[in-house]
Design an enzyme around this catalytic site. Structure first.
Site, PDB file in Angstrom:
ATOM      1  N   LYS A 137      -3.668  11.867  28.065  1.00 19.63           N
ATOM      2  CA  LYS A 137      -3.150  11.331  26.752  1.00 19.63           C
ATOM      3  C   LYS A 137      -2.768  12.550  26.121  1.00 19.63           C
ATOM      4  CE  LYS A 137      -4.900   7.821  23.340  1.00 19.63           C
ATOM      5  NZ  LYS A 137      -6.010   7.049  23.229  1.00 19.63           N
ATOM      6  N   SER A 165      -5.170   2.763  22.088  1.00 20.73           N
ATOM      7  CA  SER A 165      -4.107   3.516  21.975  1.00 20.73           C
ATOM      8  C   SER A 165      -3.765   4.327  23.332  1.00 20.73           C
ATOM      9  CB  SER A 165      -4.255   4.822  20.786  1.00 20.73           C
ATOM     10  OG  SER A 165      -5.474   5.150  21.487  1.00 20.73           O
ATOM     11  N   SER A 200      -9.881   2.100  22.342  1.00 22.43           N
ATOM     12  CA  SER A 200      -8.866   2.316  22.702  1.00 22.43           C
ATOM     13  C   SER A 200      -8.800   2.750  24.346  1.00 22.43           C
ATOM     14  CB  SER A 200      -8.091   3.528  22.142  1.00 22.43           C
ATOM     15  OG  SER A 200      -7.591   3.117  20.816  1.00 22.43           O
TER      16      SER A 200
END
Length: 467
Positions: A81, A156, A180
């Protein structure tokens, strides 16, 4: 835009295998890691224009570590990420507020991630600083849900979820500061375990906060991939203050006391999600577990305090951006959500000592739940994944916050208290979107959650997007 399922599964080296199966093929010499990388790169190209999950690539030189060579997940392609440093690639954190430069070194978690044997092909998109519950942007195109591209993949870690659900890779890094890992798992039909605080090495951003709410993990399509990742990561770093996890390989035998929570004090759960949670409760009862209604000791004040803390994080980002991120940082380029959170915190600044005091006390209250229950079953989210635009940072701030609170009504408790929670794909909405359920346990009890997840997966295997 066509709203049919968008996936990249095909008859190539990756097939429909999970990461554990691919690693076994590599060890047996039946497939070469280079073949897996080439197949993943080809798959990413096939869905990128539709789903847009990738932030940066390193396709010509996939990132591996010496420690990871021959590891349990050796040769399996994946992504990190874009809020964790990977040497040589920028860490943009989903923001247009600064010009991200290539990182000079790996984050500590990156080294732990690579130690498992995974090969990193690039980095995935996230909303600005991971603050939103949908991977949407003020000006750029959003990340879309592979099951229904007009809808949100969650956030996210939405970019990671889109890649895994679409079949580009079987496993991808995610992290969780308010849900998330678990939110995109629920939206995209995946398994997402947020571990106990401290189970993995400390997240670089979370470790700097007064209350560390951020933990790293992975998104996968199978329970055994999640279990294999955590067992492999534990070989690199084991927290001696927590019970060892080891490799969980199937359901447990113990009959559990399961507390059922269907509604949050701040949001009524929609009928489709309620149905899936109650069906899951019935399945667990049929397995011999005792399921009874439960009440959690977290109400509206907890939610207000969490929003205040959320605002504190946005305020710190704005205050320190030039020093910590890049001299090019400009607060005027922050999106509407980050700006609104920062301003709300500034208007409520005097509440901060009380907010921190109450949030710190929540850990003991959470631990108390598990004197009466072994596991808590709840929704992940109060309603099905919304259409793109519903949670856009361009929505007026006051309305956006209300929408977020009515949506993310369950997951933040585990972040504040540090307790583990896992999202599992337990059903589907009328519009084909996945619906997840959430299981929580006492600190250090990830093994219990994984054993229960294995049992649910065996009882009713997850839906397949290519089916």
């Amino acid at each position: 835009m066509a709203d049919e399922r968008a996936h990249a599964f095909t008859d190539d080296a990756l097939g429909a295998h999970d990461a554990v199966a691919l690693a076994a093929l590599v060890r047996a010499g039946e497939v070469n890691p280079r073949e897996l990388v080439a197949a993943a790169v080809d798959r990413a190209a096939r869905i990128d224009d539709t789903l847009m999950p990738v932030a940066h690539t390193s396709y010509e030189q996939p990132r591996i570590s010496r420690e990871g060579i021959g590891g349990p997940l050796w040769g399996v392609p994946t992504y990190l990420k874009d809020n964790v440093d990977l040497r040589g690639l920028p860490t943009a954190m989903g923001s247009e507020a600064y010009r991200a430069r290539p990182a000079r070194r790996n984050a500590r978690f990156t080294d732990q991630f690579l130690s498992t044997g995974l090969a990193v092909l690039g980095k995935t998109r996230l909303p600005e600083f991971g603050l939103n519950a949908s991977t949407e942007f003020a000006a750029a195109q959003p990340v879309r849900n592979p099951w229904k591209p007009s809808h949100s993949p969650g956030a996210s870690s939405g970019g990671a979820a889109a890649l895994v659900a679409a079949g580009v890779v079987p496993i991808a890094h995610a992290n969780d500061g308010g849900g998330s890992i678990r939110i995109p798992a629920a939206c995209c039909g995946l398994v997402g375990l947020k571990p106990t605080r401290g189970r993995l090495v400390t997240n670089a951003q979370g470790g700097k906060l007064p209350i560390d709410i951020v933990t790293d993990g992975v998104l996968t399509r199978s329970v055994r991939d999640t279990a294999a990742f955590f067992a492999a990561a534990e070989r690199h770093h084991r927290n001696l203050d927590l019970p060892p996890l080891g490799l969980v390989e199937g359901p447990g035998e113990r009959k559990l006391r399961i507390g059922l929570v269907v509604d949050s004090p701040i949001a009524k759960t929609d009928e489709q999600t309620r149905r899936v949670v109650e069906e899951t409760a019935a399945r667990l009862e049929a397995m011999g577990h005792h399921v009874a209604p439960a009440t959690l000791p977290f109400g509206e004040e907890f939610s207000r305090d969490f929003v205040s803390y959320w605002g504190y994080i946005a305020w710190v980002i704005a205050l320190t951006g030039k020093l910590i991120l890049d001299p090019s940082f400009r607060t005027g380029r922050l999106d509407g959500l980050t700006t609104g959170l920062r301003r709300r915190f500034q208007s409520e600044f005097r509440r901060t000592p009380g907010v921190l005091r109450r949030l710190r006390r929540a850990e003991a209250a959470y631990a108390g739940i598990f004197h009466e229950h072994d596991v808590i079953l709840s929704p992940v989210l109060a309603h099905v994944a919304p259409p793109i635009g519903h949670l856009s940072p361009n929505v007026a701030f006051d309305e956006l916050i209300e929408r977020l609170l009515r949506y993310v009504a369950f997951t933040p408790v585990n972040n504040v208290t540090g307790g583990p929670g896992i999202a599992l794909p337990a059903g589907a909405a009328a519009n084909d979107l996945p619906i997840g359920v959430h299981l929580s346990a006492a600190h250090g009890q990830e093994r219990l959650l994984l054993e229960l997840a294995f049992a649910l997966e065996a009882d009713r295997p997850w839906r397949r997007i290519q089916g």
